[in-house]
Scaffold this motif. Structure first.
Motif, PDB file in Angstrom:
ATOM      1  N   PRO A  79     -21.363 -15.686   2.323  1.00 14.80           N
ATOM      2  CA  PRO A  79     -20.612 -14.661   1.613  1.00 14.80           C
ATOM      3  C   PRO A  79     -19.122 -14.901   1.723  1.00 14.80           C
ATOM      4  N   ALA A  80     -18.425 -14.722   0.567  1.00 11.80           N
ATOM      5  CA  ALA A  80     -16.984 -14.919   0.552  1.00 11.80           C
ATOM      6  C   ALA A  80     -16.295 -13.682   1.094  1.00 11.80           C
ATOM      7  N   VAL A  81     -15.370 -13.905   1.994  1.00  9.74           N
ATOM      8  CA  VAL A  81     -14.600 -12.812   2.561  1.00  9.74           C
ATOM      9  C   VAL A  81     -13.150 -13.022   2.199  1.00  9.74           C
ATOM     10  N   ALA A  82     -12.580 -12.097   1.439  1.00  6.67           N
ATOM     11  CA  ALA A  82     -11.195 -12.247   1.007  1.00  6.67           C
ATOM     12  C   ALA A  82     -10.261 -11.900   2.141  1.00  6.67           C
ATOM     13  N   PRO A  83      -9.150 -12.628   2.258  1.00  7.81           N
ATOM     14  CA  PRO A  83      -8.159 -12.266   3.270  1.00  7.81           C
ATOM     15  C   PRO A  83      -7.679 -10.848   3.057  1.00  7.81           C
ATOM     16  N   GLU A  84      -7.316 -10.198   4.147  1.00  8.08           N
ATOM     17  CA  GLU A  84      -6.896  -8.797   4.066  1.00  8.08           C
ATOM     18  C   GLU A  84      -5.698  -8.632   3.147  1.00  8.08           C
ATOM     19  N   SER A  85      -4.760  -9.608   3.194  1.00 12.22           N
ATOM     20  CA  SER A  85      -3.571  -9.503   2.348  1.00 12.22           C
ATOM     21  C   SER A  85      -3.919  -9.598   0.882  1.00 12.22           C
ATOM     22  N   ALA A  86      -4.922 -10.465   0.564  1.00 10.89           N
ATOM     23  CA  ALA A  86      -5.317 -10.602  -0.849  1.00 10.89           C
ATOM     24  C   ALA A  86      -5.975  -9.338  -1.347  1.00 10.89           C
ATOM     25  N   VAL A  87      -6.820  -8.717  -0.510  1.00  4.82           N
ATOM     26  CA  VAL A  87      -7.473  -7.474  -0.928  1.00  4.82           C
ATOM     27  C   VAL A  87      -6.444  -6.381  -1.173  1.00  4.82           C
ATOM     28  N   ALA A  88      -5.414  -6.370  -0.352  1.00  4.48           N
ATOM     29  CA  ALA A  88      -4.417  -5.310  -0.464  1.00  4.48           C
ATOM     30  C   ALA A  88      -3.564  -5.459  -1.711  1.00  4.48           C
ATOM     31  N   THR A  89      -3.330  -6.709  -2.178  1.00  2.00           N
ATOM     32  CA  THR A  89      -2.412  -6.914  -3.296  1.00  2.00           C
ATOM     33  C   THR A  89      -3.114  -7.132  -4.628  1.00  2.00           C
ATOM     34  N   ARG A  90      -4.415  -7.452  -4.620  1.00  2.00           N
ATOM     35  CA  ARG A  90      -5.120  -7.746  -5.861  1.00  2.00           C
ATOM     36  C   ARG A  90      -5.422  -6.470  -6.630  1.00  2.00           C
ATOM     37  N   SER A  91      -5.135  -6.449  -7.978  1.00  2.00           N
ATOM     38  CA  SER A  91      -5.399  -5.251  -8.784  1.00  2.00           C
ATOM     39  C   SER A  91      -5.693  -5.614 -10.233  1.00  2.00           C
ATOM     40  N   PRO A  92      -6.783  -6.386 -10.509  1.00  2.00           N
ATOM     41  CA  PRO A  92      -7.090  -6.737 -11.897  1.00  2.00           C
ATOM     42  C   PRO A  92      -7.665  -5.591 -12.695  1.00  2.00           C
ATOM     43  N   ALA A  93      -8.322  -4.628 -12.047  1.00  2.00           N
ATOM     44  CA  ALA A  93      -9.014  -3.565 -12.787  1.00  2.00           C
ATOM     45  C   ALA A  93      -8.084  -2.732 -13.650  1.00  2.00           C
ATOM     46  N   PRO A  94      -6.915  -2.300 -13.161  1.00  2.00           N
ATOM     47  CA  PRO A  94      -6.057  -1.488 -14.027  1.00  2.00           C
ATOM     48  C   PRO A  94      -5.636  -2.207 -15.291  1.00  2.00           C
ATOM     49  N   ALA A  95      -5.392  -3.534 -15.229  1.00  2.00           N
ATOM     50  CA  ALA A  95      -4.980  -4.264 -16.424  1.00  2.00           C
ATOM     51  C   ALA A  95      -6.081  -4.254 -17.464  1.00  2.00           C
ATOM     52  N   ALA A  96      -7.332  -4.516 -17.018  1.00  2.00           N
ATOM     53  CA  ALA A  96      -8.452  -4.499 -17.963  1.00  2.00           C
ATOM     54  C   ALA A  96      -8.655  -3.112 -18.540  1.00  2.00           C
ATOM     55  N   SER A  97      -8.546  -2.102 -17.691  1.00  2.00           N
ATOM     56  CA  SER A  97      -8.720  -0.736 -18.171  1.00  2.00           C
ATOM     57  C   SER A  97      -7.661  -0.371 -19.187  1.00  2.00           C
ATOM     58  N   GLY A  98      -6.411  -0.809 -18.979  1.00  2.00           N
ATOM     59  CA  GLY A  98      -5.346  -0.498 -19.919  1.00  2.00           C
ATOM     60  C   GLY A  98      -5.590  -1.114 -21.281  1.00  2.00           C
ATOM     61  N   ALA A  99      -6.120  -2.348 -21.327  1.00  2.00           N
ATOM     62  CA  ALA A  99      -6.423  -2.990 -22.606  1.00  2.00           C
ATOM     63  C   ALA A  99      -7.497  -2.231 -23.360  1.00  2.00           C
ATOM     64  N   LEU A 100      -8.522  -1.752 -22.648  1.00  2.00           N
ATOM     65  CA  LEU A 100      -9.585  -1.002 -23.307  1.00  2.00           C
ATOM     66  C   LEU A 100      -9.080   0.353 -23.794  1.00  2.00           C
ATOM     67  N   ASP A 101      -8.142   0.940 -23.067  1.00  2.00           N
ATOM     68  CA  ASP A 101      -7.603   2.228 -23.480  1.00  2.00           C
ATOM     69  C   ASP A 101      -6.867   2.126 -24.807  1.00  2.00           C
ATOM     70  N   ARG A 102      -6.361   0.947 -25.134  1.00  2.00           N
ATOM     71  CA  ARG A 102      -5.623   0.773 -26.390  1.00  2.00           C
ATOM     72  C   ARG A 102      -6.541   0.525 -27.578  1.00  2.00           C
ATOM     73  N   LEU A 103      -7.841   0.344 -27.325  1.00  2.00           N
ATOM     74  CA  LEU A 103      -8.821   0.109 -28.390  1.00  2.00           C
ATOM     75  C   LEU A 103      -9.575   1.394 -28.699  1.00  2.00           C
ATOM     76  N   LYS A 104      -9.593   1.801 -29.946  1.00  2.00           N
ATOM     77  CA  LYS A 104     -10.312   2.982 -30.397  1.00  2.00           C
ATOM     78  C   LYS A 104     -11.319   2.573 -31.475  1.00  2.00           C
ATOM     79  N   VAL A 105     -12.580   2.875 -31.248  1.00  2.00           N
ATOM     80  CA  VAL A 105     -13.651   2.521 -32.182  1.00  2.00           C
ATOM     81  C   VAL A 105     -14.283   3.793 -32.729  1.00  2.00           C
ATOM     82  N   THR A 106     -14.430   3.874 -34.041  1.00  2.00           N
ATOM     83  CA  THR A 106     -15.060   5.019 -34.693  1.00  2.00           C
ATOM     84  C   THR A 106     -16.027   4.522 -35.764  1.00  2.00           C
ATOM     85  N   GLY A 107     -16.885   5.406 -36.202  1.00  2.00           N
ATOM     86  CA  GLY A 107     -17.805   5.032 -37.262  1.00  2.00           C
ATOM     87  C   GLY A 107     -18.659   6.204 -37.699  1.00  2.00           C
TER      88      GLY A 107
END
Length: 439
Positions: A79-107
């Motif tokens: 199992p991969a164990v991320a260094p504590e510093s990497a866990v503390a500074t990594r934040s990809p989820a908000p960027a992905a969430s922001g991109a989806l928030d800008r997309l609006k789908v209707t039908g």
């Protein structure tokens, strides 16, 4: 080896807590050392415990080494164990969430049954139609939004996205009826491409399925007290030709929305639309429809439409039963004779926005043969212009994002001289039942 490792590990896990418990639980040495023999006994026991702890630590190291060797032989990745510093500074989820928030789908999907009857000039007909639309917008940034929509229906018919259920179960056609960019400057929004209709409208002048192409802008300024001023403009590229004159339309609409006066409010919109029809190369019978043509196929009249809409809404004593009245008047200032006027009135009671809502609507409309540009006006009945039309509608909302509607169109030619293939005095009836689902 597969059985020895678990047994050894079990012993290790069992002895470690015991050693720790004994070390903590033993009373102070001074309290027990009543004699030299007792003190010596205690020292021997402590040495034994230390040796046992050391042995347990060595066993743990051997077990871990054996486990790593076994994982390597079996090809199992640790199992991969991320260094504590990497866990503390990594934040990809908000960027992905922001991109989806800008997309609006209707039908939406609409299933419709239709029955047509006449007094004498044609046989009765029952048919079914389906309409499906899927659209999306994406905010590129705070200023720029792009949008598009896929629809069913004939790509050569701008007035309808319905598909007739027929043709031996042939697959449906799909096309883009919207593809545009929008620039947002606060009160001002600018459009380019094929974009949603910018004008306040009824079906008398603009059918609800018509989306113009070219350049457009809408400006809405809120006023003190709750009212608003509106300005809508459009440069409509109707038909462009590489070697010859183009067909275009320029339109301007000014509007005012009143504040709410204790449950009553009104709105007024005045517009001028001027068509310059230099080319009909891209047109067909579905585009000129019932407007009068010259022998060479050109329009007999010019089309310079002056259009006035007036609406009033009274909320009444219950939020489920607002009363809405809309009047629409149009005159073609470019007509060759007095066949230049159209008008309509719609009265609705109720709303259709929440489950359990009912809405009842009656409308009357009448046009002369060249009162409007038939290519872009209403497509609800088989007569595009020169008609007298009564329409009764009942809408019911059974559950969120759905609607059941029944519509009865009762109509006939207005002027017998331009009845075409319709019997001049024959009242025609069209009844529609449909189920609409939105998402």
């Amino acid at each position: 080896m597969g059985t020895a490792l678990p047994n050894t590990k079990a012993r290790t896990l069992a002895l470690a807590p015991l050693a720790l418990a004994l070390a903590v639980a033993l009373p102070p040495v001074q309290a027990l050392a009543q004699t030299a023999d007792e003190a010596q006994l205690i020292r021997e026991e402590l040495n034994t415990l230390r040796e046992e702890q050391s042995r347990i630590a060595r066993m743990q190291q051997r077990n871990e080494a054996a486990m790593r060797a076994l994982e390597t032989r079996l090809g199992v990745a640790p199992p991969a164990v991320a260094p504590e510093s990497a866990v503390a500074t990594r934040s990809p989820a908000p960027a992905a969430s922001g991109a989806l928030d800008r997309l609006k789908v209707t039908g939406d999907l609409r299933l419709r049954s239709q029955h047509d009857r006449s007094d004498s000039d044609r046989p009765d007909r029952t048919s079914g139609q389906v309409r499906a639309r899927l659209g999306a917008t994406y905010a590129v940034n705070d200023r720029v939004t792009v949008g598009g929509r896929l629809v069913t229906g004939d790509a050569d018919d701008p007035n309808s996205s319905d598909v007739q259920l027929s043709n031996w179960a042939d697959d449906f056609e799909l096309s883009l009826d919207l593809a545009y960019a929008q620039l947002d400057f606060g009160d001002l929004k600018v459009y380019g491409g094929k974009f949603p209709q910018p004008f306040a409208r009824t079906d008398l002048v603009w059918d609800g399925d018509v989306n113009p192409q070219g350049l457009g802008a809408t400006y809405k300024r809120a006023l003190n007290g709750g009212g608003a001023l509106r300005v809508n403009t459009l440069f409509f590229v109707v038909d462009e030709q590489a070697a010859g004159p183009d067909s275009t339309m320029g339109g301007l609409q000014l509007g005012y929305d009143s504040p709410d006066y204790g449950g009553f409010k009104y709105d007024v919109s005045g517009a001028y639309y001027r068509y310059s029809l230099g080319s009909l190369a891209g047109a067909d019978a579905g585009d000129w429809r019932s407007n009068r043509l010259n022998p060479d196929g050109s329009f007999q009249s010019d089309y310079e439409l002056a259009n006035l809409l007036v609406g009033a809404t009274w909320q009444g004593t219950h939020e489920k039963w607002p009363l809405r009245v809309v009047g629409d008047y149009v005159r073609n200032l470019g007509a060759i004779d007095d066949q230049d006027t159209g008008f309509g009135v719609d009265v609705s009671l109720g709303r259709a926005s929440k489950p359990g809502d009912w809405r009842f609507t009656y409308g009357y409309a009448q046009t002369d043969v060249d009162a409007v540009m038939a290519a872009f006006s209403q497509d609800n009945i088989g007569i595009a212009t020169n008609y007298k039309l009564h329409a009764f509608t009942v809408d019911y909302t059974p559950m969120p994002k759905t609607m059941i509607s029944a519509i009865w169109y009762h109509h006939k030619p207005n002027d017998p001289a331009y009845a075409g293939s319709n019997a001049p005095d024959d009242w025609l009836d069209r009844i529609r039942l449909f189920f609409l689902m939105n998402f």
